[in-house]
Design an enzyme around this catalytic site. Structure first.
Site, mmCIF file in Angstrom:
data_model
loop_
_atom_site.group_PDB
_atom_site.id
_atom_site.type_symbol
_atom_site.label_atom_id
_atom_site.label_comp_id
_atom_site.label_asym_id
_atom_site.label_seq_id
_atom_site.Cartn_x
_atom_site.Cartn_y
_atom_site.Cartn_z
ATOM 1 N N ASN A 180 0.884 -1.160 0.000
ATOM 2 C CA ASN A 180 0.000 0.000 0.000
ATOM 3 C C ASN A 180 0.920 1.207 0.000
ATOM 4 O OD1 ASN A 180 -1.817 2.011 0.467
ATOM 5 N ND2 ASN A 180 -2.699 1.118 2.320
ATOM 6 N N GLU A 189 -8.202 -6.103 4.764
ATOM 7 C CA GLU A 189 -8.015 -5.739 3.357
ATOM 8 C C GLU A 189 -6.765 -6.389 2.773
ATOM 9 O OE1 GLU A 189 -8.753 -1.806 4.964
ATOM 10 O OE2 GLU A 189 -9.463 -1.208 2.991
ATOM 11 N N ARG A 204 -2.486 -2.134 -3.556
ATOM 12 C CA ARG A 204 -3.703 -1.363 -3.348
ATOM 13 C C ARG A 204 -3.637 -0.130 -4.242
ATOM 14 N NH1 ARG A 204 -5.928 1.683 2.060
ATOM 15 N NH2 ARG A 204 -7.895 2.236 1.115
ATOM 16 N N ARG A 206 -11.695 13.921 8.183
ATOM 17 C CA ARG A 206 -12.412 14.448 7.002
ATOM 18 C C ARG A 206 -13.822 14.869 7.376
ATOM 19 N NH1 ARG A 206 -11.226 9.391 3.241
ATOM 20 N NH2 ARG A 206 -9.423 8.884 4.491
ATOM 21 N N HIS A 213 -12.995 2.206 -0.240
ATOM 22 C CA HIS A 213 -13.027 1.122 0.761
ATOM 23 C C HIS A 213 -13.705 -0.124 0.177
ATOM 24 C CE1 HIS A 213 -13.157 4.262 4.270
ATOM 25 N NE2 HIS A 213 -11.907 3.908 4.022
#
Ligand code: ADP
Length: 397
Positions: free
Chosen positions: A8, A384, A92, A242, A181
């Protein structure tokens, strides 16, 4: 034993894991590591293996040097690609646009297509590409596979994906709801039919990925039909840093009153959400502040829960019939208060949480609703990296 390397790659960091794709979801990965502060005077690589935690600190000028250093450190501790059978590498990739609906074997043409998507994810895709290029150079003989955060949401129906914006402008700028996601929502939602004892095609469900970033998804018969994130991962739920959904007019207001676009971007992505209201973005710290009756912490928490309930309500109505609501990721798996407050008072809609089950340990997929709850509520730990590892090795066979 064959392993997958999962990368990632961010703008100044590379997170990596060596994962046994056949492992149970709760099993610790064989190796977990991170290269940090790439391009800064003082960088670091940290590695966690079964033998312990190891770190090197030195200047890391770029992603190539970072990944090379990570491999050297793995070699030194007998868990590098030279000692371990690494059969595939999963990457990813944040934005797959409308081009990618499923994981893709990377070749030069696919890499060019990911490059073409940079305008949609100017901060993320270039860093993802840097990681892919370096890993392909260092490990040229194994398949490299791109797994897109947006892929699972390719099935959004037009009514959910299209923004009510002039259609020519939307077409020119590729404006639409993409969702993010996706790997997590897909991984978690795929486990729910078994938990319910129903065939996947019969299950309508809502998945709530509540980590530092957070998103909700509505899924009908295994296909995503709505999600809270949009063109970018800024939309939807209030998150750690966020803002989630705000009146878009706020952006013009701030701009016209002197803030630059970069300042507004930074404000809404990094200094808003729970952090913007309470000064912290970690829910453990927020919980401590709430215990101390800190007013800002209460406000942040209430706003967070309010936003979450709005999405749950909206998706219950748009799905019509809901079999299950599932919580996942750092907050969703660990914070029983968030789960209880998100679903409080929804008995009339068939949702009943069992307080003891909800307070139980996070040790695998579990039900937290009462036996007579018409809508089942689950906590399913996300993984993930394991999902990406499984996609990647599928191309090695
Ligand atoms: P991401 O992958 O988005 O960075 P994670 O899914 O790892 O995030 O979630 C990280 C967040 O989970 C932390 O910021 C923290 O708010 C929350 N978290 C982790 N552990 C706990 C816990 N035991 N109780 C409450 N919240 C937790």
């Amino acid at each position: 034993m064959p392993y997958a390397l999962v990368l990632n790659s961010g703008s100044s960091s590379i997170k990596f894991q060596l994962v046994n794709p056949l492992a149970a979801a709760t099993e610790k990965p064989f190796v977990v590591g991170v290269v940090e502060q790439i391009g800064e005077p003082q960088g670091a690589v940290t590695l966690k293996t079964q033998e312990g935690t190891f770190a090197v600190e030195q200047e890391i000028p770029d992603h190539t040097a970072g990944l090379q250093l990570a491999f050297e450190l793995m070699d030194k501790h007998n868990c590098g690609p030279r000692q371990v059978d690494v059969i595939a590498c999963g990457h990813r990739v944040v934005h797959g646009g409308i081009l990618f609906s499923a994981p893709e074997l990377i070749n030069d043409q696919i890499l060019d297509m990911i490059r073409d998507l940079i305008p949609l994810a100017p901060l993320h895709n270039p860093a993802n590409i840097a990681g892919i290029e370096v890993a392909r150079e260092i490990l040229p003989d194994i398949p490299h596979v791109a797994v897109f955060d947006t892929g699972f949401f390719h099935t959004l129906p037009p009514a959910a994906a299209i923004y009510p914006i002039n259609k020519d402008v939307a077409a020119d700028y590729s404006l639409r709801r993409y969702g993010f996601h996706g790997t997590s929502h897909e991984y978690v939602s795929q486990q729910v039919p078994d938990l319910l004892g129903l065939p996947p095609a019969a299950v309508n469900q809502i998945t709530l990925h509540l980590g530092n970033g957070a998103s909700a998804a509505a899924i009908r018969g295994g296909l995503a039909v709505d999600t809270s994130m949009g063109l970018t991962p800024l939309a939807g739920l209030a998150m750690g840093t966020r803002s989630g959904d705000i009146d878009p007019g706020i952006v013009f207001h701030l701009y016209r009153n002197g803030m630059s676009i970069d300042e507004i971007d930074n404000l809404l992505n990094k200094k808003s959400g729970v952090k913007g209201l309470a000064g912290v973005n970690d829910f453990r710290a927020l919980r401590d502040m709430i215990r101390d009756e800190n007013e800002d912490a209460w406000t942040a928490y209430n706003v967070y829960i309010h936003q979450l309930r709005r999405y749950i309500g909206a998706y219950m109505v748009s799905l019509g019939r809901v079999n299950a609501i599932t919580f996942t990721a750092g907050v969703g798996e660990n914070d029983s208060h968030v789960r209880a407050d998100a679903l409080a008072g929804m008995e009339t809609y068939g949702v009943k949480i069992d307080a003891d089950r909800n307070a139980g340990p996070n040790d695998g997929p579990r039900e937290i609703s009462t036996d007579d709850s018409a809508v089942k509520v689950f906590v399913v730990p996300t993984n993930e990296e394991l999902a990406i590892a499984r996609y990647a090795v599928a191309f090695a066979q």
